[in-house]
Design a protein around this motif. Sequence first.
Motif, PDB file in Angstrom:
ATOM      1  N   THR A  22       0.834  -1.206   0.000  1.00  0.00           N
ATOM      2  CA  THR A  22       0.000   0.000   0.000  1.00  0.00           C
ATOM      3  C   THR A  22       0.869   1.256   0.000  1.00  0.00           C
ATOM      4  OG1 THR A  22      -1.808  -1.130   1.145  1.00  0.00           O
ATOM      5  CG2 THR A  22      -1.786   1.263   1.265  1.00  0.00           C
ATOM      6  N   ALA A  23       2.010   1.172   0.681  1.00  0.00           N
ATOM      7  CA  ALA A  23       2.934   2.311   0.740  1.00  0.00           C
ATOM      8  C   ALA A  23       3.722   2.483  -0.554  1.00  0.00           C
ATOM      9  CB  ALA A  23       3.892   2.140   1.906  1.00  0.00           C
ATOM     10  N   GLY A  24       3.598   1.530  -1.466  1.00  0.00           N
ATOM     11  CA  GLY A  24       4.280   1.630  -2.749  1.00  0.00           C
ATOM     12  C   GLY A  24       5.735   1.204  -2.733  1.00  0.00           C
ATOM     13  N   LEU A  25       6.155   0.488  -1.668  1.00  0.00           N
ATOM     14  CA  LEU A  25       7.542   0.050  -1.593  1.00  0.00           C
ATOM     15  C   LEU A  25       7.755  -1.186  -2.471  1.00  0.00           C
ATOM     16  CD1 LEU A  25       8.384   0.327   2.207  1.00  0.00           C
ATOM     17  CD2 LEU A  25       9.076   1.862   0.372  1.00  0.00           C
ATOM     18  N   PRO A  26       8.880  -1.251  -3.180  1.00  0.00           N
ATOM     19  CA  PRO A  26       9.203  -2.461  -3.946  1.00  0.00           C
ATOM     20  C   PRO A  26       9.385  -3.655  -3.002  1.00  0.00           C
ATOM     21  CG  PRO A  26      10.586  -0.618  -4.627  1.00  0.00           C
ATOM     22  CD  PRO A  26       9.888  -0.194  -3.380  1.00  0.00           C
ATOM     23  N   THR A  27       9.011  -4.822  -3.474  1.00  0.00           N
ATOM     24  CA  THR A  27       9.145  -6.040  -2.673  1.00  0.00           C
ATOM     25  C   THR A  27       9.756  -7.160  -3.504  1.00  0.00           C
ATOM     26  OG1 THR A  27       6.898  -6.708  -3.266  1.00  0.00           O
ATOM     27  CG2 THR A  27       7.174  -5.541  -1.169  1.00  0.00           C
ATOM     28  N   ALA A  28      10.448  -8.049  -2.812  1.00  0.00           N
ATOM     29  CA  ALA A  28      10.986  -9.256  -3.458  1.00  0.00           C
ATOM     30  C   ALA A  28      10.694 -10.448  -2.566  1.00  0.00           C
ATOM     31  CB  ALA A  28      12.482  -9.130  -3.690  1.00  0.00           C
ATOM     32  N   LEU A  29      10.433 -11.577  -3.190  1.00  0.00           N
ATOM     33  CA  LEU A  29      10.348 -12.848  -2.492  1.00  0.00           C
ATOM     34  C   LEU A  29      11.666 -13.564  -2.750  1.00  0.00           C
ATOM     35  CD1 LEU A  29       8.379 -14.711  -0.876  1.00  0.00           C
ATOM     36  CD2 LEU A  29       7.826 -15.795  -3.064  1.00  0.00           C
TER      37      LEU A  29
END
Length: 227
Positions: A106-113
Amino acid sequence: MTQSRPGPAAVLFDMDGTLVDSERLWDVALRELAVEYGGLLSDAARVAMVGSDAATSMRILHADLGQQWRPLEPSQTWIARRMTALFRTGLVWRPGALALLRAVRTAGLPTALVTSTARPLVEVALETLGRHNFDVVVAGDEVHTPKPHPEPYRLAAHLLGVPIERCVAIEDSRAGVTSALAAGAAVLGVPSEVPLDPADGLHLLETLAGVDLTLLGTLLAPAQATH
């Protein structure tokens, strides 16, 4: 003058034992395979497998049973087939994991698994985790040197186009923590099956419940301070 950036450039999530309570499913499959081979998996060997890639886990299992002569591929195939069935019916979110993932997105931060699990099984898990929740997925069979080597986390940051030093990695295993710390990330450790020892750069919590973006930002404060 000292200034701090407002928060992480990206959040890098481990999968098994961190986002989902899948280590108990691995436990079922690994112990079943040991019985299939005429033995019993020791608790010490099971602990040693946590956070490892499939090939390493099979080497540990074979050695534990005194069957080092066994080839790895048939064992890996058996485990992959059994885990696919278990993943499709038994994946449960770890406490606080889904809420944190949603807050980060929701905050727009990039994510990785970033996981030691092989891509075919990760694809099954993503049916629960949601493919839209991750900008990048680094699977265990997509790196030359899996956890505890730093390559998986370095690759994730590279693919996201962010400095690893401004990333927060969230892990539950010793192998994963070692990988993320060596890569240069700030690490939040939330142990599931195996206790984690204190280490420089490692921030330990019992659960992800209540963890928010403000807390994640504080993990980077020392590294982000500049003059």
